[in-house]
Design an enzyme around this catalytic site. Sequence first.
Site, mmCIF file in Angstrom:
data_model
loop_
_atom_site.group_PDB
_atom_site.id
_atom_site.type_symbol
_atom_site.label_atom_id
_atom_site.label_comp_id
_atom_site.label_asym_id
_atom_site.label_seq_id
_atom_site.Cartn_x
_atom_site.Cartn_y
_atom_site.Cartn_z
ATOM 1 N N LYS A 1 0.819 -1.215 0.000
ATOM 2 C CA LYS A 1 0.000 0.000 0.000
ATOM 3 C C LYS A 1 0.850 1.260 0.000
ATOM 4 C CE LYS A 1 -4.518 -1.575 1.693
ATOM 5 N NZ LYS A 1 -4.431 -3.027 1.859
ATOM 6 N N HIS B 1 -4.056 2.965 -0.583
ATOM 7 C CA HIS B 1 -5.174 2.129 -0.196
ATOM 8 C C HIS B 1 -6.275 2.386 -1.214
ATOM 9 C CE1 HIS B 1 -8.019 -0.250 1.709
ATOM 10 N NE2 HIS B 1 -7.960 0.177 2.954
ATOM 11 N N PHE C 1 -13.497 -2.308 7.175
ATOM 12 C CA PHE C 1 -14.398 -1.685 8.152
ATOM 13 C C PHE C 1 -15.626 -2.559 8.312
ATOM 14 C CE2 PHE C 1 -11.756 1.598 8.877
ATOM 15 C CZ PHE C 1 -12.076 2.894 8.471
#
Lengths: 84, 409
Positions: free
Chosen positions: B333, B338, B397
Amino acid sequence: MADDIERKVIDLIAHKKKLDPATVTLDSTFERLGVDSLDTADLLFTFEDDFGIVVPDEVATSMRSVGQVVDGLRRLLSTRAEAD
Amino acid sequence: MRRVAVTGLGAVSALGVGVQAFWDGLVGGRSGIRRIARFDPSAYLVQAAAEVPEFEPSDHFDAAQSDLLDRFAQFALVAAGEACRGAGLELTDAERSRAGVAIGSGMGGVVTQDDRYHKLYAEGITRLHPFSIPRIMNNAAAAQVSMRWGLGGPTLSLATACAAAAHAIGEAAEMIRADRADVMIAGGAEAPIAPGVLRCWEAMRVLAPASDGDPSRACRPFSRDRLGMVLGEGAGIVVLESWDRAAARGTPILAELAGYAATSDAAHLTQPGVEAPARALTIALDQARLAPSDIDYVNAHGTATRLNDSTETAIIKRAFGPAARRLAISSTKAAHGHAMGASAALELIATVLAIRKGVVPPTLNYTQPDPECDLDYVPNNAREMPVRAAVSNSFAFGGLNAVLVVRAA
């Protein structure tokens, strides 16, 4: 004004975390209160509105207790007052 | 249960258009994180992102085509084209009805959405373009790929944020295993760098500030001085086929998609747990019939937030046990940002190439070891080493975890 900040911070945290305000003191750590980083961002969002300040990210990451929030907000307010 | 072969790769990333540019950038230790160029970021707290540089829609689409395409779908189509060409995919009508698409995206056509909301709320324009919905909808990338290649099998879009592409690739592989499709074009696409989205991300206080004014050094996965994540964009697409089909038609098999697992933390909305991600690793390794000691490389989720990287270290230790110390682990990343719903696909491509080339891409900007991240993170320079099998982690998430296991063909 000093008591005002402390009162506001304690009351908002108690309200958000559904705690008895009497159990939230300057010494209370976020860890003990169950306040995590997402909660902190949420709380600071309200304080920024209430006090008309911006809390930079690097200051936010150092706020890990009620006392540190109150101190941090006080410092930002006095910096703003000096600038005015 | 059928085995799944990877036969084609396609990428659009902050390192450029195409898999070659992507891989060259990764092993060359370059970062595609720069000052945002597509709008003026001066008023923003965060001013850097991993944008796809110099992407000209007119290089890839005529005007009639690009009118219907948000940036994220454009990326998907370009990457899918490269992957299908690389796989030498030619399907008969009958085969097309057994070929499908699964593309993940966190936010779909949000550049279009942001533009339309600006017109409505800031400019008072009430007539919005009739192509707005088809551009914004999360399934746009998947549908466009299905339409472009005439694929009549199952077409799905998955919206599981940072794990979307991993879920898409994993579920596509499961469809092939279950004999519900023979070929699946799978991956992820994301173009989230729009003003409104950037403001929403800033508010979470998880993005890295620019470092010493040099954006390429802002993202420091696993480093003690890491300061947060950097938004990226792009698309990664792989062609998955049933192993027998690939072998029968004589196409080079790039790698085997040997294992996939999806688990949920069922705990915190943004903070990762340890048990459920470790369980995903274990389940995926079991499906691949591999032991922890068979894995040479882990492409980490490695967002460079304080919390992810230390938690991920604990996750890897829990799942791998003593074998964790012998792993080469890196987060790419720092190079491609990201890219949200596209990340896991770009990372899977990096993982496949690590196996094929025997080179592990580095974790950039590794300046200080962190005692809480005390594994081998391949700091700063690519490492030549044989890679028999590898793992790619994605933890989204909402506590949504996806792990992919890849084995040399």
